[in-house]
Design a protein around this motif. Sequence first.
Motif, PDB file in Angstrom:
ATOM      1  N   SER A  63      -7.880  10.265   5.232  1.00  0.00           N
ATOM      2  CA  SER A  63      -6.974  10.228   6.369  1.00  0.00           C
ATOM      3  C   SER A  63      -6.087   8.862   6.417  1.00  0.00           C
ATOM      4  N   ALA A  64      -5.026   8.576   5.900  1.00  0.00           N
ATOM      5  CA  ALA A  64      -4.295   7.630   5.861  1.00  0.00           C
ATOM      6  C   ALA A  64      -3.905   6.802   7.472  1.00  0.00           C
ATOM      7  N   GLU A  65      -3.916   7.968   8.466  1.00  0.00           N
ATOM      8  CA  GLU A  65      -3.621   7.469   9.764  1.00  0.00           C
ATOM      9  C   GLU A  65      -4.890   6.991  10.362  1.00  0.00           C
ATOM     10  N   ASN A  66      -6.324   7.724  10.126  1.00  0.00           N
ATOM     11  CA  ASN A  66      -7.161   7.331  10.781  1.00  0.00           C
ATOM     12  C   ASN A  66      -7.727   5.801  10.251  1.00  0.00           C
ATOM     13  N   HIS A  67      -7.329   5.693   8.762  1.00  0.00           N
ATOM     14  CA  HIS A  67      -7.980   4.667   8.108  1.00  0.00           C
ATOM     15  C   HIS A  67      -7.075   3.450   8.726  1.00  0.00           C
ATOM     16  N   ALA A  68      -5.702   3.593   8.886  1.00  0.00           N
ATOM     17  CA  ALA A  68      -4.741   2.487   9.707  1.00  0.00           C
ATOM     18  C   ALA A  68      -5.325   2.248  10.999  1.00  0.00           C
ATOM     19  N   TRP A 120      -9.134   1.295   1.226  1.00  0.00           N
ATOM     20  CA  TRP A 120      -8.933   2.178   0.345  1.00  0.00           C
ATOM     21  C   TRP A 120      -7.720   2.571  -0.251  1.00  0.00           C
ATOM     22  N   SER A 121      -7.528   2.784  -1.313  1.00  0.00           N
ATOM     23  CA  SER A 121      -6.144   3.290  -1.934  1.00  0.00           C
ATOM     24  C   SER A 121      -5.835   4.761  -1.448  1.00  0.00           C
ATOM     25  N   THR A 122      -6.812   5.516  -1.426  1.00  0.00           N
ATOM     26  CA  THR A 122      -6.588   6.994  -1.190  1.00  0.00           C
ATOM     27  C   THR A 122      -7.551   7.604  -0.179  1.00  0.00           C
ATOM     28  N   HIS A 147     -11.051   2.078  -6.391  1.00  0.00           N
ATOM     29  CA  HIS A 147     -10.535   2.931  -5.558  1.00  0.00           C
ATOM     30  C   HIS A 147     -10.264   2.067  -4.308  1.00  0.00           C
ATOM     31  N   CYS A 148     -10.979   0.719  -4.300  1.00  0.00           N
ATOM     32  CA  CYS A 148     -10.602  -0.123  -3.336  1.00  0.00           C
ATOM     33  C   CYS A 148      -9.476  -0.769  -3.378  1.00  0.00           C
ATOM     34  N   PHE A 149      -8.400  -0.578  -2.885  1.00  0.00           N
ATOM     35  CA  PHE A 149      -6.937  -1.312  -2.977  1.00  0.00           C
ATOM     36  C   PHE A 149      -7.144  -2.949  -2.527  1.00  0.00           C
ATOM     37  N   GLY A 150      -8.122  -3.102  -1.571  1.00  0.00           N
ATOM     38  CA  GLY A 150      -8.273  -4.622  -1.333  1.00  0.00           C
ATOM     39  C   GLY A 150      -9.284  -4.818  -0.108  1.00  0.00           C
ATOM     40  N   TYR A 151      -9.486  -5.994   0.340  1.00  0.00           N
ATOM     41  CA  TYR A 151     -10.164  -6.427   1.467  1.00  0.00           C
ATOM     42  C   TYR A 151      -9.427  -7.188   2.426  1.00  0.00           C
ATOM     43  N   LEU A 152      -9.573  -7.044   3.766  1.00  0.00           N
ATOM     44  CA  LEU A 152      -9.262  -7.980   4.742  1.00  0.00           C
ATOM     45  C   LEU A 152     -10.431  -8.846   5.101  1.00  0.00           C
ATOM     46  N   ARG A 153     -10.189 -10.144   5.109  1.00  0.00           N
ATOM     47  CA  ARG A 153     -11.129 -10.879   5.764  1.00  0.00           C
ATOM     48  C   ARG A 153     -10.783 -11.788   6.815  1.00  0.00           C
ATOM     49  N   CYS A 154     -11.674 -12.033   7.810  1.00  0.00           N
ATOM     50  CA  CYS A 154     -11.580 -12.816   8.988  1.00  0.00           C
ATOM     51  C   CYS A 154     -11.342 -14.082   8.552  1.00  0.00           C
ATOM     52  N   PRO A 155     -10.415 -14.942   9.453  1.00  0.00           N
ATOM     53  CA  PRO A 155     -10.288 -16.465   9.151  1.00  0.00           C
ATOM     54  C   PRO A 155     -11.537 -17.148   9.500  1.00  0.00           C
ATOM     55  N   TRP A 156     -12.285 -16.576  10.618  1.00  0.00           N
ATOM     56  CA  TRP A 156     -13.199 -17.244  11.252  1.00  0.00           C
ATOM     57  C   TRP A 156     -14.579 -16.606  10.628  1.00  0.00           C
ATOM     58  N   ASN A 157     -15.636 -17.574  10.397  1.00  0.00           N
ATOM     59  CA  ASN A 157     -16.712 -17.074   9.811  1.00  0.00           C
ATOM     60  C   ASN A 157     -17.839 -17.734  10.870  1.00  0.00           C
ATOM     61  N   ASP A 158     -18.115 -17.107  11.818  1.00  0.00           N
ATOM     62  CA  ASP A 158     -18.942 -17.660  12.860  1.00  0.00           C
ATOM     63  C   ASP A 158     -20.125 -16.712  12.954  1.00  0.00           C
ATOM     64  N   GLU A 159     -21.271 -17.637  13.360  1.00  0.00           N
ATOM     65  CA  GLU A 159     -22.536 -16.808  13.691  1.00  0.00           C
ATOM     66  C   GLU A 159     -22.473 -15.874  14.860  1.00  0.00           C
ATOM     67  N   THR A 160     -21.788 -16.022  15.683  1.00  0.00           N
ATOM     68  CA  THR A 160     -21.699 -15.365  16.977  1.00  0.00           C
ATOM     69  C   THR A 160     -20.878 -14.014  16.617  1.00  0.00           C
ATOM     70  N   HIS A 162       0.894  -1.144   0.074  1.00  0.00           N
ATOM     71  CA  HIS A 162       0.068   0.001  -0.101  1.00  0.00           C
ATOM     72  C   HIS A 162       0.938   1.352   0.100  1.00  0.00           C
ATOM     73  N   PRO A 163       0.709   2.370  -0.854  1.00  0.00           N
ATOM     74  CA  PRO A 163       1.392   3.499  -0.881  1.00  0.00           C
ATOM     75  C   PRO A 163       1.469   4.146   0.579  1.00  0.00           C
ATOM     76  N   HIS A 164       0.804   4.199   1.489  1.00  0.00           N
ATOM     77  CA  HIS A 164       0.777   4.876   2.738  1.00  0.00           C
ATOM     78  C   HIS A 164       1.267   3.738   3.543  1.00  0.00           C
ATOM     79  N   LYS A 165       2.607   4.297   4.355  1.00  0.00           N
ATOM     80  CA  LYS A 165       3.073   3.227   5.283  1.00  0.00           C
ATOM     81  C   LYS A 165       2.257   2.815   6.482  1.00  0.00           C
TER      82      LYS A 165
END
Length: 85
Positions: A62-67, A57-59, A32-45, A7-10
């Motif tokens: 606020s990169a700091e807030n997004h991080a 997001w790619s841009t 505009h979507c750089f990618g997705y993070l998916r949880c390894p657990w898919n649970d009803e709870t 990702h371009p923002h450190k």
Amino acid sequence: MAGRSRHPHKDIEQAIRHAEEAGWTFVKGRGHCFGYLRCPWNDETCRCGEFCQFSIWSTPRSAENHARQIRRLIDHCKYMQDSRE
């Protein structure tokens, strides 16, 4: 970080690595979507039974807030908290 681009923002890159170290999977996005993070657990709870997924997001305004949002999601995951106890 096997086959994904950095990702371009450190701050966001560090947050993505934090998620990957916690077992979350990165899926490449489009546009505009750089990618997705998916949880390894898919649970009803967890999150009303929906698959935990977070858009990186790619841009963001606020990169700091997004991080910070990424880290908060990972750190407050039900399964991450269970593993610390």
